[in-house]
Design a protein around this motif. Structure first.
Motif, short mmCIF file in Angstrom:
data_model
loop_
_atom_site.label_atom_id
_atom_site.label_comp_id
_atom_site.label_asym_id
_atom_site.label_seq_id
_atom_site.Cartn_x
_atom_site.Cartn_y
_atom_site.Cartn_z
N GLN A 133 -3.89 -0.60 12.32
CA GLN A 133 -3.52 0.73 11.84
C GLN A 133 -2.18 0.71 11.14
N TYR A 151 -0.73 -1.90 9.78
CA TYR A 151 -0.85 -2.63 8.51
C TYR A 151 -1.50 -1.74 7.44
N ALA A 152 -2.48 -0.95 7.87
CA ALA A 152 -3.17 -0.08 6.92
C ALA A 152 -2.21 0.94 6.31
N ARG A 153 -1.34 1.47 7.15
CA ARG A 153 -0.36 2.45 6.67
C ARG A 153 0.56 1.81 5.63
N HIS A 184 -0.07 -0.79 3.80
CA HIS A 184 -0.85 -1.12 2.61
C HIS A 184 -1.04 0.09 1.72
N GLU A 185 -1.33 1.19 2.35
CA GLU A 185 -1.52 2.45 1.64
C GLU A 185 -0.28 2.81 0.83
N GLU A 186 0.86 2.70 1.49
CA GLU A 186 2.12 3.03 0.82
C GLU A 186 2.37 2.10 -0.36
N GLN A 211 0.22 0.47 -2.09
CA GLN A 211 -0.70 0.76 -3.19
C GLN A 211 -0.29 1.98 -3.98
N ALA A 212 0.43 2.87 -3.30
CA ALA A 212 0.92 4.06 -4.00
C ALA A 212 2.21 3.74 -4.75
N TYR A 232 8.17 6.05 6.88
CA TYR A 232 7.60 5.70 8.18
C TYR A 232 8.34 4.53 8.82
#
Ligand code: ADP
Ligand code: MG
Length: 795
Positions: free
Chosen positions: A571, A573-575, A577-579, A581-582, A694
């Motif tokens: 979770q 790592y996903a957060r 990654h999301e950032e 990518q943005a 975050y």
């Protein structure tokens, strides 16, 4: 035996004979008596040394002492005198100094005073002296102040029937039988059956070589050991034991545990310290003013020393610790206040007026309204530099609290007075950052703005020479840079203000080098983002004045902090990654590795490879660790700043003290092992732009305590509060720079006792008001001075 050893043997034989004299010829100067010592220990060791002069002397001494055990005391005295005479005549060359001094002492002075070498103490010969010195025990005083690191409660005696499996127990028993069995060439097993009126228990000892525990059938002794079992019967292995008559030193009481060193058996160390303490503790002079003892309900020094070494009860130990801890802190506060007063009396600083029109212009054109805290701190600083006594002030403020504008205001005041100022930062990238923010703060002043130059290691050749010239001529009024500023070739025109950012990153020498470049006694401001509770800061950096910015500029967004267990790693790592990518960036802090920087660097490389290869193959990762060269680090930081890197993987040794508004994720691995204040500092690296940020705290198997700590960080954003929690939960070891400040050099006092820190400071101030040089308390003055000197050495 080599001849050095023979000399030592002679010297310690002399010590033993003198000790025997001092003890009234009771044949207890060595265990087992003099004759046995000579015949079983000393003489056999001479076998290889044949007819050397020293061996001859030792044999003659042994001759003088034949039959000593059975002689009445008055005849023993004559024998000892004769033996000492043999030793003196037989000296082939001067004995080691310590031993010689000892031998020349008249019997009436034979009791060593506190400052005498430890070798003058019973059981300590020249050889053991070296071991004691390894422990930092050079003198009798050192021994008296060598406090136990721990205590074992052996005060409760059990009967054999009462022994509990798995416990460490102390009991009195008689040795019924003893048998020795050889196991391997060098290992023996000694088995004894121990008995009292309630039953028997088997005891075993594994021994090596010729050593054999001194246990004989029929003896009654006190045993302490862990109770185990074998075939359903209780037994005890490797128990410690002691003769009952020998005064219950090692058992039957609360037993002190001392840190020892190889070659110095714990029991021997305890025995020596017991001798020192029982003789000297009652005789030491009190050094604290009586009114303080009375007020604080504190016991006197003699009692406290006795109790801390050999407590009569746990309460007794507590009162001793309270008294000694109070003394330590009180001394420390006196030292700090004395240094502070000396500095405040120094003249020769340059008075800089805080009322100059340029300063008003600067403050009037700031792009924001100062917070109340900033305003107050600026006033503190202007007050300081308006006096001839050089300023020495520490400015503490959380990351982002707005310290830079305070520094800028001071610099403007210096320049307005016709002088120069300098600001030194630990890395190039931080220096550049300061340069940019300060020039932009000054810009609205137009032509009245101070002329600022950036001076770092990467400035080379002609450009550098030019800057040097402009600094020397005064054309440059403010210099911002790294330690390039303190290079030999840099000469200032009229430097009067030195500002150091993140002072704990600089050594005392580097700060001194900056001061040395100044005109007269410069004003000095040190800034730090490390939150240290106020009372601790006052103690650790007690000679400084302290200002704290305890208020954040308005509109700061809160950073969403969340702890993740091992199962939730993906979770986090996903957060991230999301950032990424943005289009935003992230920090990853590697787990703390305590062994060494080298091991930590290796772990960081592995983590970097793992993340790049398995977790974020589509992102651009960068790596930063403490083993990299400064230039390499700077390069990676620049790439990160310039968005050529998405995720910066870094060890904790590298403080990423950099302002990257585009970074929105701080992921900390092994977060439960960091101090709370440090986690908070990591967190301060993000949330500097307008985007939501975050802080992701990963912990693989946090204990109860670790989970609680992470929860505290999740729920609190006040750096000082977190620092205080840290202090309470983990002690002061985690605060940057404290180690160097020498303040951890406390044996008893706890720096976590914030109330006591404050109390002792107030009391010290009160005493100095009446007696600024401590004339009425010479021993207290001596101790304070010694402490100040050892601090100066530690730095
Ligand atoms: P630090 O204490 O970490 O050095 P800075 O001085 O770099 O903090 O300030 C952090 C940011 O806050 C900067 O962008 C600065 O311009 C801004 N700032 C400082 N003081 C104020 C204030 N009173 N109001 C609004 N913004 C401020
Ligand atoms: Mg800053």
């Amino acid at each position: 035996m080599a001849s050095v050893e023979l000399e030592r043997a002679l010297a310690s034989l002399g010590n033993i004979l003198k000790l025997e004299e001092r003890r009234g010829y009771n044949n207890k100067a060595v265990m087992g008596g003099l004759e046995r010592f000579l015949s079983q220990t000393l003489l056999p060791s001479l076998e290889s040394s044949g007819t050397s002069q020293q061996a001859v002397v030792i044999r003659r001494v042994a001759g003088e002492l034949g039959g000593y055990t059975t002689l009445p005391p008055d005849q023993r005295a004559a024998r000892i005198r004769a033996a000492l005479q043999v030793l003196r005549n037989g000296e082939t060359k001067p004995a080691p100094t310590a031993a010689r001094i000892h031998l020349k002492q008249a019997p009436s002075q034979a009791v060593p005073a506190l400052d005498e070498a430890i070798v003058t103490v019973p059981y300590v010969g020249p050889k053991r002296q070296e071991l004691f010195e390894k422990l930092g025990i050079h003198t009798v005083r050192d021994a008296l102040e060598y406090f136990p690191k721990d205590y074992h409660d052996r005060s409760t005696l059990r009967t054999i029937a009462e022994l509990n499996y798995g416990n460490k127990e102390t009991f009195v028993a008689e040795v019924r039988t003893v048998s020795l069995r050889r196991l391997r060439t060098s290992t023996n097993l000694l088995t004894a059956v121990l008995a009292d009126h309630t039953g028997t228990v088997e005891a075993t000892w594994f021994t090596r070589g010729y050593y054999r525990p001194n246990i004989e059938q029929g003896q009654e002794m006190i045993f302490t050991g862990k109770i185990g079992q074998y075939h359903g019967k209780l037994k005890v292995e490797g128990a410690e034991f002691e003769d009952i008559e020998r005064g219950l030193l090692h058992s039957g009481r609360i037993v002190p545990i001392y840190r020892s060193t190889e070659g110095l058996p714990p029991k021997l160390l305890r025995r020596v310290l017991h001798d020192v303490v029982s003789y000297h503790a009652p005789r030491v002079a009190e050094y604290l003013p009586a009114y303080l003892l009375e007020r604080g309900g504190l016991i006197g020094l003699p009692d406290a020393l006795g109790e801390i070494h050999f407590p009569t009860s746990w309460e007794g130990l507590e009162t001793a610790r309270r008294r000694l801890g109070f003394g330590e802190l009180f001394e420390m506060q006196l030292g700090a206040l004395i240094k502070q007063a000396a500095r405040r009396k120094l003249a020769g600083g340059v008075r800089l007026l805080g009322t100059h029109a340029d300063l008003a212009l600067f403050l009037g054109r700031l792009p924001f309204r100062l917070t109340g805290a900033q305003q107050k701190v600026i006033n503190d600083v202007l007050g300081d530099i308006g006096s001839e006594a050089p300023m020495l002030r520490m400015l503490q403020g959380d990351v982002g609290s707005g310290k830079t504008v305070v520094a800028a205001a001071a610099l403007v005041a210096a320049v307005a007075g016709g002088y120069q100022g300098a600001l030194m930062a630990p890395t190039e990238i931080l220096a550049e950052q300061h340069y940019r923010s300060i020039t932009s703060l000054l810009e609205p002043m137009g032509e009245r703005a101070p002329r600022v130059a950036l001076l770092t290691g990467s400035l080379k050749g002609r450009a550098r020479t030019e800057v040097y010239e402009r600094i020397a001529s005064g054309a440059v009024q403010v210099v911002i840079g790294t330690h390039a500023i303190i290079q030999q070739a840099v000469e200032f025109h009229r430097l009067v203000l030195a500002i150091v950012d993140e002072q704990h990153r600089f050594g005392v020498e580097q700060r001194a080098a900056l001061v040395a470049k100044a005109h007269a006694n410069p004003h000095m401001l040190v800034m730090t983002a490390t939150p240290i509770p106020r009372s601790l800061a006052l103690t650790a950096y007690g000679d400084l004045d302290l200002s704290i910015i305890d208020e954040m500029p308005p509109g700061r967004q809160e950073i969403q902090t969340q702890a993740f267990g091992p199962a939730e790693r993906s979770q986090a790592y996903a957060r991230l990654h999301e950032e990424a990518q943005a289009g935003r960036q992230a920090f990853v802090i590697c787990p703390l590795v305590e062994e060494s920087e080298k091991v930590e660097a290796k772990a960081a490389v592995a983590e970097y490879e793992r993340l790049q290869g398995d977790v974020f193959p589509d992102l651009r990762l960068g790596l930063l660790h403490g083993r990299m060269k400064a230039a390499e680090k700077e390069r990676v930081m620049e790439q990160f700043r310039d968005r050529e890197i998405d995720v910066l993987v870094s060890t904790s040794v590298v403080e990423v003290g950099i302002d990257i508004p585009n970074a929105t994720v701080m992921l900390v691995e092994g977060a439960d092992r960091f101090g709370l204040a440090q986690l908070h500092q990591f967190r301060g690296r993000v949330g500097r732009g307008s985007q939501r940020s975050y802080c992701l705290l990963l912990a693989d198997s946090p204990g109860e305590d670790g989970r609680k700590r992470l929860e505290i960080v999740e729920q609190n954003t006040d750096g000082f509060f977190l620092a205080e929690q840290d202090l309470l939960m983990r002690g002061p070891g985690d605060f940057y720079g404290l180690r160097q400040s020498g303040v951890l050099n406390l044996k008893v006092a706890s720096l976590a006792d914030v109330g006591l820190l404050e109390e002792t400071r107030n009391l010290a101030a009160g005493l100095l008001e009446d007696d600024p040089r401590l004339d009425a308390y010479p021993e207290l003055a001596r101790r304070v001075e010694a402490r100040l000197n050892s601090l100066a050495e530690a730095n």
